[in-house]
Design a protein around this motif. Structure first.
Motif, PDB file in Angstrom:
ATOM      1  N   ALA A 236     118.763 -18.402 -10.768  1.00 44.09           N
ATOM      2  CA  ALA A 236     118.534 -18.039 -12.176  1.00 44.09           C
ATOM      3  C   ALA A 236     117.347 -17.090 -12.274  1.00 44.09           C
ATOM      4  O   ALA A 236     116.462 -17.088 -11.408  1.00 44.09           O
ATOM      5  CB  ALA A 236     118.247 -19.297 -12.986  1.00 44.09           C
TER       6      ALA A 236
ATOM      7  N   LEU B 164     125.325 -32.008 -11.745  1.00 47.23           N
ATOM      8  CA  LEU B 164     124.854 -30.623 -11.917  1.00 47.23           C
ATOM      9  C   LEU B 164     123.806 -30.291 -10.873  1.00 47.23           C
ATOM     10  O   LEU B 164     123.864 -29.258 -10.208  1.00 47.23           O
ATOM     11  CB  LEU B 164     124.257 -30.445 -13.320  1.00 47.23           C
ATOM     12  CG  LEU B 164     125.249 -30.536 -14.481  1.00 47.23           C
ATOM     13  CD1 LEU B 164     124.505 -30.669 -15.802  1.00 47.23           C
ATOM     14  CD2 LEU B 164     126.153 -29.308 -14.508  1.00 47.23           C
TER      15      LEU B 164
ATOM     16  N   ILE C 125     122.723 -26.658  -9.993  1.00 48.07           N
ATOM     17  CA  ILE C 125     122.553 -26.161 -11.363  1.00 48.07           C
ATOM     18  C   ILE C 125     121.369 -26.874 -12.013  1.00 48.07           C
ATOM     19  O   ILE C 125     121.279 -28.106 -11.974  1.00 48.07           O
ATOM     20  CB  ILE C 125     123.843 -26.402 -12.184  1.00 48.07           C
ATOM     21  CG1 ILE C 125     125.010 -25.633 -11.554  1.00 48.07           C
ATOM     22  CG2 ILE C 125     123.644 -26.003 -13.647  1.00 48.07           C
ATOM     23  CD1 ILE C 125     126.371 -26.030 -12.089  1.00 48.07           C
TER      24      ILE C 125
ATOM     25  N   LEU D 255     118.369 -22.830 -16.724  1.00 45.58           N
ATOM     26  CA  LEU D 255     118.957 -23.876 -17.569  1.00 45.58           C
ATOM     27  C   LEU D 255     118.022 -25.080 -17.646  1.00 45.58           C
ATOM     28  O   LEU D 255     117.545 -25.581 -16.620  1.00 45.58           O
ATOM     29  CB  LEU D 255     120.314 -24.296 -16.995  1.00 45.58           C
ATOM     30  CG  LEU D 255     121.407 -23.224 -17.067  1.00 45.58           C
ATOM     31  CD1 LEU D 255     122.670 -23.700 -16.344  1.00 45.58           C
ATOM     32  CD2 LEU D 255     121.738 -22.865 -18.515  1.00 45.58           C
TER      33      LEU D 255
ATOM     34  N   ARG E 203     120.620 -23.663  -4.683  1.00 43.53           N
ATOM     35  CA  ARG E 203     120.402 -23.568  -6.144  1.00 43.53           C
ATOM     36  C   ARG E 203     121.047 -22.302  -6.683  1.00 43.53           C
ATOM     37  O   ARG E 203     121.017 -21.255  -6.044  1.00 43.53           O
ATOM     38  CB  ARG E 203     118.902 -23.496  -6.456  1.00 43.53           C
ATOM     39  CG  ARG E 203     118.172 -24.771  -6.233  1.00 43.53           C
ATOM     40  CD  ARG E 203     117.681 -25.472  -7.478  1.00 43.53           C
ATOM     41  NE  ARG E 203     117.039 -24.731  -8.520  1.00 43.53           N
ATOM     42  CZ  ARG E 203     115.730 -24.479  -8.574  1.00 43.53           C
ATOM     43  NH1 ARG E 203     114.930 -24.855  -7.599  1.00 43.53           N
ATOM     44  NH2 ARG E 203     115.214 -23.847  -9.608  1.00 43.53           N
ATOM     45  N   ARG E 204     121.588 -22.398  -7.882  1.00 42.44           N
ATOM     46  CA  ARG E 204     122.069 -21.196  -8.581  1.00 42.44           C
ATOM     47  C   ARG E 204     120.869 -20.280  -8.811  1.00 42.44           C
ATOM     48  O   ARG E 204     119.845 -20.731  -9.331  1.00 42.44           O
ATOM     49  CB  ARG E 204     122.655 -21.640  -9.930  1.00 42.44           C
ATOM     50  CG  ARG E 204     123.182 -20.532 -10.788  1.00 42.44           C
ATOM     51  CD  ARG E 204     123.497 -21.076 -12.167  1.00 42.44           C
ATOM     52  NE  ARG E 204     122.272 -21.316 -12.927  1.00 42.44           N
ATOM     53  CZ  ARG E 204     121.894 -20.613 -13.984  1.00 42.44           C
ATOM     54  NH1 ARG E 204     122.641 -19.638 -14.431  1.00 42.44           N
ATOM     55  NH2 ARG E 204     120.776 -20.898 -14.616  1.00 42.44           N
TER      56      ARG E 204
ATOM     57  N   ASP F 234     117.143 -25.865 -13.795  1.00 40.49           N
ATOM     58  CA  ASP F 234     115.835 -25.318 -13.433  1.00 40.49           C
ATOM     59  C   ASP F 234     114.684 -26.116 -14.033  1.00 40.49           C
ATOM     60  O   ASP F 234     113.538 -25.977 -13.612  1.00 40.49           O
ATOM     61  CB  ASP F 234     115.772 -23.859 -13.892  1.00 40.49           C
ATOM     62  CG  ASP F 234     116.909 -23.075 -13.259  1.00 40.49           C
ATOM     63  OD1 ASP F 234     116.812 -22.763 -12.070  1.00 40.49           O
ATOM     64  OD2 ASP F 234     117.931 -22.829 -13.944  1.00 40.49           O
TER      65      ASP F 234
ATOM     66  N   SER G 292     126.565 -21.897 -16.392  1.00 38.25           N
ATOM     67  CA  SER G 292     126.007 -21.487 -15.092  1.00 38.25           C
ATOM     68  C   SER G 292     126.823 -20.362 -14.468  1.00 38.25           C
ATOM     69  O   SER G 292     126.326 -19.598 -13.664  1.00 38.25           O
ATOM     70  CB  SER G 292     125.932 -22.683 -14.139  1.00 38.25           C
ATOM     71  OG  SER G 292     127.231 -23.033 -13.695  1.00 38.25           O
ATOM     72  N   GLU G 293     128.081 -20.261 -14.853  1.00 40.94           N
ATOM     73  CA  GLU G 293     128.935 -19.198 -14.295  1.00 40.94           C
ATOM     74  C   GLU G 293     128.730 -17.874 -15.015  1.00 40.94           C
ATOM     75  O   GLU G 293     129.039 -16.823 -14.493  1.00 40.94           O
ATOM     76  CB  GLU G 293     130.414 -19.610 -14.421  1.00 40.94           C
ATOM     77  CG  GLU G 293     130.787 -20.747 -13.475  1.00 40.94           C
ATOM     78  CD  GLU G 293     132.075 -21.451 -13.898  1.00 40.94           C
ATOM     79  OE1 GLU G 293     132.763 -20.962 -14.828  1.00 40.94           O
ATOM     80  OE2 GLU G 293     132.368 -22.499 -13.300  1.00 40.94           O
TER      81      GLU G 293
ATOM     82  N   TYR H 266     127.230 -27.047 -19.311  1.00 41.42           N
ATOM     83  CA  TYR H 266     126.275 -26.459 -18.358  1.00 41.42           C
ATOM     84  C   TYR H 266     127.009 -25.744 -17.227  1.00 41.42           C
ATOM     85  O   TYR H 266     126.590 -24.686 -16.775  1.00 41.42           O
ATOM     86  CB  TYR H 266     125.358 -27.543 -17.786  1.00 41.42           C
ATOM     87  CG  TYR H 266     124.197 -27.904 -18.694  1.00 41.42           C
ATOM     88  CD1 TYR H 266     123.203 -26.968 -18.979  1.00 41.42           C
ATOM     89  CD2 TYR H 266     124.083 -29.174 -19.245  1.00 41.42           C
ATOM     90  CE1 TYR H 266     122.123 -27.294 -19.795  1.00 41.42           C
ATOM     91  CE2 TYR H 266     123.015 -29.509 -20.060  1.00 41.42           C
ATOM     92  CZ  TYR H 266     122.032 -28.565 -20.335  1.00 41.42           C
ATOM     93  OH  TYR H 266     120.974 -28.875 -21.139  1.00 41.42           O
ATOM     94  N   ARG H 267     128.106 -26.330 -16.766  1.00 41.41           N
ATOM     95  CA  ARG H 267     128.855 -25.668 -15.689  1.00 41.41           C
ATOM     96  C   ARG H 267     129.382 -24.308 -16.157  1.00 41.41           C
ATOM     97  O   ARG H 267     129.282 -23.310 -15.448  1.00 41.41           O
ATOM     98  CB  ARG H 267     130.028 -26.541 -15.236  1.00 41.41           C
ATOM     99  CG  ARG H 267     129.628 -27.606 -14.261  1.00 41.41           C
ATOM    100  CD  ARG H 267     130.873 -28.159 -13.546  1.00 41.41           C
ATOM    101  NE  ARG H 267     130.595 -29.489 -13.035  1.00 41.41           N
ATOM    102  CZ  ARG H 267     129.852 -29.747 -11.981  1.00 41.41           C
ATOM    103  NH1 ARG H 267     129.279 -28.760 -11.325  1.00 41.41           N
ATOM    104  NH2 ARG H 267     129.637 -30.986 -11.590  1.00 41.41           N
TER     105      ARG H 267
END
Ligand code: SF4
Length: 385
Positions: free
Chosen positions: A31, A246, A251, A222, A28-29, A253, A215-216, A211-212
């Motif tokens: 966040a 995603l 990506i 998100l 997971r990213r 949450d 996310s960066e 969203y991509r």
């Protein structure tokens, strides 16, 4: 594997205990963690499933009935629209009668945000861009900060400000992200960081790309959604198409599936999308082949019975696979925790990738149940449950 009943990411679910065949799930990213009442999102917290009521919020009885139906369906966060003072007046009653966090959805009128905060809501959704004066936004942010209430900045492709439309020519993903960055800047200038961001569009590709991009560049959690996805079943499919990539890429949450109609279907769809992407598996998954001219057993009744049985297992994230013939059957059955591959009026059962039984078709269901029990006993013995 079954230990992760609390709904955390189950990275082994997709690997199905066969490391040599494993597909590592993307991490997971990471966040920032944001607390919404009793639910925290971001970080390693489970991806929360939320929904929104369809009633007029001031109709307290109808709104509460819908809230309770959503809670019964397993929703984790509920949002209500707060367009008028009357709707804001209903918030304390709703808050008192519900068990999951309450989010107030505000547009245009900062006074509604202030009333919602005074009513004790757990989050507000607000677009600073559609509140006319910055000092009004600042008053809301101050109050939210005092109360430790997060704010979701909800950018929609349909409401991107003129300056970004002029710059980008249309509500492109970059225009949506630029709009979000501007709004985030207002909050960050006040040292406010309990921010959640959504970038919704009716166009799946636009939402996916927005969203991509976000996310960066953006560290906040998100909230994923494809806005106005439509009626079931197309609405669920459209949302899954947009959000699936995603989620698989780590990506997201919290998610909302925006359906026209019965809002409880949004909850089921949300959890199913999380299950299908391996991001949050709370109950058994039954994988079954569609059957074809190679079928060797009476597959459909067997699958139905396996599904009924799987329901009795409750919150057990186990994968059971039922395949109808020896062509793809053995290979795919090996990838499951428990797999069945049909032969000519017989079946082979696999547990953890190893063939453990061969039995007549009539005994397949009972043999499968025994192997599931054995699997769960082994998990318990290993302290995995
Ligand atoms: S597993 Fe066999 S019966 Fe089922 S769809 Fe595939 S080839 Fe056809």
């Amino acid at each position: 594997m079954v230990s992760a009943l609390a709904g955390t990411t189950i990275s082994t679910f997709l690997t199905a205990k066969s490391p040599e065949q494993s597909l590592e799930i993307v991490q997971r990213r990471p966040a920032r963690e944001v607390r919404i009442g009793s639910v925290t999102i971001g970080g390693d917290h489970p991806i929360a499933v939320q929904s929104m009521t369809t009633t007029r919020t001031e109709d307290v009885d109808a709104t509460l009935a819908e809230i309770h139906a959503l809670e019964e369906a397993g929703v984790e966060i509920i949002r209500v629209a707060v367009p008028f003072e009357k709707s804001a007046e209903a918030l304390p009653i709703l808050k008192r009668e519900m068990t999951v966090p309450l989010v107030a959805d505000i547009h245009f009128d900062s006074r509604m945000a202030i009333l919602a905060l005074e009513a004790g809501v757990d989050k507000i959704r607000l677009n600073p861009g559609n509140i006319s004066q910055r000092k009004r936004v600042e008053r809301v942010v101050e109050m939210a900060k005092e109360r430790a209430v997060p704010i979701r900045i909800g950018v929609n492709s349909g409401s991107v400000e003129k300056e970004f439309l002029e710059k980008h020519g249309s509500p492109t993903p970059q225009a949506m992200v630029d709009s979000a960055l501007k709004h985030i800047g207002i909050l960050e200038d006040m040292d406010f960081h309990d921010i959640v961001l959504s970038l919704k569009s009716t166009d799946t590709l636009a939402a996916l790309r927005a969203y991509r991009l976000a996310s960066e560049r953006i560290p906040y959690p998100l909230h994923l959604g494809i806005t106005e996805a439509g009626q079931p079943p197309y609405g669920q499919l459209k949302t899954a198409a947009g959000l699936g990539g995603l989620l698989l890429d780590g990506i997201g949450d919290t998610i909302r599936v925006s359906l026209t109609g019965d809002s409880t279907l949004e909850v089921k769809a949300g959890f199913d999308i999380l299950k299908a992407t391996g991001r949050r598996v709370l109950d058994p998954e039954v994988v079954a082949c569609p059957s074809c001219g190679r079928i060797e057993i009476d597959l459909f009744p067997l699958v139905k019975e396996v599904e009924e049985y799987a329901k009795t297992l409750g919150q057990t994230p186990i994968r059971i696979t039922v395949l109808g013939c020896p062509v793809n059957g053995p290979g795919e059955a090996r990838e499951a925790d428990i797999g069945v591959a049909g032969g000519r009026q017989i079946g082979f059962i696999y547990r953890r990738g190893v063939q453990v039984r061969k039995c007549p078709e009539a005994e397949l269901l009972s043999a499968l149940k025994e192997e599931v029990e054995r699997f769960l006993e082994e998990e318990r013995a290993a302290g995995a449950v």
